[in-house]
Scaffold this active site. Sequence first.
Site, short mmCIF file in Angstrom:
data_model
loop_
_atom_site.label_atom_id
_atom_site.label_comp_id
_atom_site.label_asym_id
_atom_site.label_seq_id
_atom_site.Cartn_x
_atom_site.Cartn_y
_atom_site.Cartn_z
N PRO A 55 0.81 -1.22 0.00
CA PRO A 55 0.00 0.00 0.00
C PRO A 55 0.85 1.27 0.00
CG PRO A 55 0.12 -0.91 2.21
CD PRO A 55 0.80 -1.90 1.30
N GLY A 56 0.40 2.26 -0.73
CA GLY A 56 1.02 3.58 -0.67
C GLY A 56 0.00 4.59 -0.17
N ARG A 57 -1.03 4.77 -0.98
CA ARG A 57 -2.08 5.74 -0.66
C ARG A 57 -2.71 5.49 0.72
NH1 ARG A 57 -4.99 8.25 -4.79
NH2 ARG A 57 -4.42 6.52 -6.14
N CYS A 94 -1.28 29.39 -14.22
CA CYS A 94 -1.86 30.10 -15.35
C CYS A 94 -2.58 29.15 -16.28
CB CYS A 94 -0.76 30.86 -16.08
SG CYS A 94 -0.03 32.10 -15.03
N GLU A 95 -3.60 28.50 -15.76
CA GLU A 95 -4.42 27.58 -16.56
C GLU A 95 -5.82 27.56 -15.97
OE1 GLU A 95 -3.16 23.82 -17.70
OE2 GLU A 95 -1.03 24.29 -17.58
N1 LLP Z 1 2.80 -1.21 -6.06
C1 LLP Z 1 3.00 -0.84 -7.33
C2 LLP Z 1 3.78 -1.70 -8.21
C3 LLP Z 1 2.47 0.37 -7.79
O1 LLP Z 1 2.68 0.72 -9.04
C4 LLP Z 1 1.75 1.19 -6.91
C5 LLP Z 1 1.19 2.46 -7.36
C6 LLP Z 1 1.57 0.77 -5.58
C7 LLP Z 1 2.10 -0.45 -5.19
C8 LLP Z 1 0.83 1.58 -4.56
O2 LLP Z 1 -0.50 1.76 -4.91
P1 LLP Z 1 -1.48 2.54 -3.89
O3 LLP Z 1 -1.64 1.65 -2.68
O4 LLP Z 1 -0.85 3.82 -3.55
O5 LLP Z 1 -2.72 2.69 -4.66
N2 LLP Z 1 -0.61 9.00 -9.01
C9 LLP Z 1 -1.84 8.23 -8.94
C10 LLP Z 1 -1.62 6.86 -8.37
C11 LLP Z 1 -0.59 6.06 -9.12
C12 LLP Z 1 -0.30 4.73 -8.50
C13 LLP Z 1 0.95 4.17 -9.06
N3 LLP Z 1 1.33 2.91 -8.54
C14 LLP Z 1 -2.85 9.01 -8.11
O6 LLP Z 1 -2.52 10.08 -7.63
O7 LLP Z 1 -3.98 8.58 -7.96
#
Ligand code: LLP
Length: 442
Positions: free
Chosen positions: A299-301, A369-370
Amino acid sequence: MDGEPVIEERQRVLLGEVQGGRLVIGGVPAADLARQFGTPLYVMDERRIRDNCRAYTAALRAAFPRAQAVFASKALCCLATCRLAHEEGLLIDVVSAGEIHTALRAGVPADRLLLHGSNKTPDELELALRSGVGRIVVDNFYDLELLEALTARTGAVADVLLRLTPGIEPHTHRAIRTGGVDSKFGFGMVDGAAREAVARTLDVPRLRLRGIHCHIGSQVMDLEPFVLAAEAMMEFAAWMARAQRVTVEELDLGGGLGIRYLPADEPPSVEAYVSALARVVRTRAGEHGLPLPTVMVEPGRSIVGDAGVTLYTVGAVKAIPGIRAYASVDGGMYENPRPALYNARYQAVLAERLLEPATATVTIAGRCCESGDVLVWDARVPEPRPGDLLAVFSTGAYTYSMASNYNRYPRPPIVFVRDGRARVVVARETIDDLLARDIPPA
Ligand code: LLP
């Protein structure tokens, strides 16, 4: 009644508390943060990040004999977040030399890193091998060829996972779906590339094939696509055991769990998500007589997203009669490109006027500026005035990490708050920083 607090209409906040109509995050009044550090300002609730990490670890422990959570650092990559996730026992997912060095300098041992990337450069792979990155996730045949050549030349050995593309399309924005048949990522399961990748990896003497990985997309709000992906991965593990006599020791099911951006959003809980995965993995392992793999999620988000609030100062306010009212703030798409890129929606409040009725419908614009630089369309807030403090919730993920210097705006600082104390973990960029790499004309 003028000036009377209208409790019933007070705006629900997604993070922090309301004290006397004012937003308090991690025990620190938002107004104090704005005064001390200026706006725009990324504020991160440290306790919430830790709680999010712990929720994953606890759910994984309850569901599997062996499991490991990994923080996808791309969501918010800086020394402080890499350190904190490491302290909480998570591995760190990195995708570039920049992310590798950030994690290493944060004190994360290299063997706690997992390297992703759909087009890793020879230099990045060499850095990973040289520093001893724990897992390299092989994304394509070019990765495999580079690793074969590098390990042969240096004598290094690498533990690898294969990134597979299970052909599943979650209901999320097109740009953040990654697991479908038509994807730049991974070895296709549908077209046979995945099977060939297993055979070829087993032929490379210095690569140890530890397992398989998939990641189907991001901000996924229902469990079904995760379940389908886990099914596909377990079927593949069964094929590997049957046809290639190799055991999937590690099964990395990626990240992607959605979070609450608006009060009405109802993402699945981490517990529900992990137990849905556990049901599939256990059932299929039983059916196919496979040992339970070490299950990983990335997880990231859902680690940093809901722990973040961005604070802004309202500047120009204008109403176009019969059309729309705008309130412009001192940030914008350069520090949060998500609304412009993905039509992402956020909740905005006036952080010092939370008990006032939200009588106005105002579009919160950035200062780039958009015309497309809008952070929140049609926010419901009290009638805004220049100087008001505006807070936007759930901005911890993919804001700072995707920020730019468009229009030569310096990037905001990141402040961690906890137990009534605030500390800067990334300093505000300065004009000198912006000009540091410009070569002065002769
Ligand atoms: N693992 C891989 C291989 C990934 O490509 C990603 C996210 C994650 C884990 C983590 O995913 P998460 O749990 O954060 O959903 N910039 C976009 C999101 C791009 C996600 C890219 N990969 C946004 O702001 O919604």
